[in-house]
Design a protein around this motif. Structure first.
Motif, PDB file in Angstrom:
ATOM      1  N   GLU A  24      21.291  40.869 -33.654  1.00 53.92           N
ATOM      2  CA  GLU A  24      22.606  40.731 -33.034  1.00 53.92           C
ATOM      3  C   GLU A  24      22.588  39.737 -31.872  1.00 53.92           C
ATOM      4  OE1 GLU A  24      23.601  44.702 -31.896  1.00 53.92           O
ATOM      5  OE2 GLU A  24      23.098  45.463 -33.877  1.00 53.92           O
ATOM      6  N   ARG A  26      21.490  40.278 -28.675  1.00 51.39           N
ATOM      7  CA  ARG A  26      22.009  40.881 -27.435  1.00 51.39           C
ATOM      8  C   ARG A  26      21.064  41.949 -26.909  1.00 51.39           C
ATOM      9  NH1 ARG A  26      27.315  44.196 -29.473  1.00 51.39           N
ATOM     10  NH2 ARG A  26      26.289  45.604 -30.899  1.00 51.39           N
ATOM     11  N   ALA A  35      26.695  45.718 -24.007  1.00 51.81           N
ATOM     12  CA  ALA A  35      25.850  44.769 -24.737  1.00 51.81           C
ATOM     13  C   ALA A  35      25.943  43.421 -24.028  1.00 51.81           C
ATOM     14  CB  ALA A  35      26.322  44.641 -26.177  1.00 51.81           C
ATOM     15  N   PHE A  36      24.802  42.928 -23.568  1.00 54.46           N
ATOM     16  CA  PHE A  36      24.742  41.641 -22.882  1.00 54.46           C
ATOM     17  C   PHE A  36      24.305  40.571 -23.882  1.00 54.46           C
ATOM     18  CE2 PHE A  36      24.111  44.873 -19.672  1.00 54.46           C
ATOM     19  CZ  PHE A  36      24.982  44.459 -18.668  1.00 54.46           C
ATOM     20  N   PRO A  37      25.068  39.485 -24.001  1.00 55.67           N
ATOM     21  CA  PRO A  37      24.725  38.457 -24.994  1.00 55.67           C
ATOM     22  C   PRO A  37      23.515  37.629 -24.580  1.00 55.67           C
ATOM     23  CG  PRO A  37      26.575  37.726 -23.665  1.00 55.67           C
ATOM     24  CD  PRO A  37      26.267  39.140 -23.234  1.00 55.67           C
ATOM     25  N   LYS A  39      22.420  33.771 -25.066  1.00 56.87           N
ATOM     26  CA  LYS A  39      22.925  32.460 -25.483  1.00 56.87           C
ATOM     27  C   LYS A  39      21.839  31.410 -25.290  1.00 56.87           C
ATOM     28  CE  LYS A  39      27.659  33.670 -24.341  1.00 56.87           C
ATOM     29  NZ  LYS A  39      28.831  33.393 -23.504  1.00 56.87           N
ATOM     30  N   PRO A  43      19.351  35.358 -21.592  1.00 57.80           N
ATOM     31  CA  PRO A  43      20.224  36.519 -21.459  1.00 57.80           C
ATOM     32  C   PRO A  43      21.291  36.279 -20.391  1.00 57.80           C
ATOM     33  CG  PRO A  43      17.935  37.070 -20.901  1.00 57.80           C
ATOM     34  CD  PRO A  43      17.986  35.623 -21.192  1.00 57.80           C
ATOM     35  N   ALA A  50      29.586  40.991 -20.569  1.00 59.64           N
ATOM     36  CA  ALA A  50      29.096  42.094 -21.401  1.00 59.64           C
ATOM     37  C   ALA A  50      30.222  42.661 -22.262  1.00 59.64           C
ATOM     38  CB  ALA A  50      28.525  43.194 -20.530  1.00 59.64           C
ATOM     39  N   GLN A  51      29.826  43.161 -23.436  1.00 61.95           N
ATOM     40  CA  GLN A  51      30.770  43.776 -24.345  1.00 61.95           C
ATOM     41  C   GLN A  51      30.608  45.295 -24.258  1.00 61.95           C
ATOM     42  OE1 GLN A  51      29.865  42.977 -28.432  1.00 61.95           O
ATOM     43  NE2 GLN A  51      31.671  44.002 -29.194  1.00 61.95           N
TER      44      GLN A  51
END
Length: 59
Positions: A24, A26, A35-37, A39, A43, A50-51
């Motif tokens: 995923e 994340r 959930a931290f992406p 990229k 991080p 965050a989601q």
């Protein structure tokens, strides 16, 4: 993700441990259900980025 980096990263809100979800791309905080992406291999540890995870989603 570098394993050494994963060892020192914590949730910026609760300072708790993070789970790495490679497929995923994340990092997951169980306590805050965030959930931290990741990229370009970096991080993004910002609360605004965050989601929030739905209550029914298994962590």
């Amino acid at each position: 993700m570098d394993a050494k980096l994963l060892d020192i990263l914590v949730c910026p809100l609760c300072k708790g441990p993070l789970l790495y979800r490679k497929p995923e791309g994340r990092l997951i905080c169980k306590a805050d259900r965030l959930a931290f992406p990741i990229k370009d291999g970096i991080p993004v540890m910002l609360e605004d980025e965050a989601q929030k995870l739905p209550a029914e989603e298994e962590i």
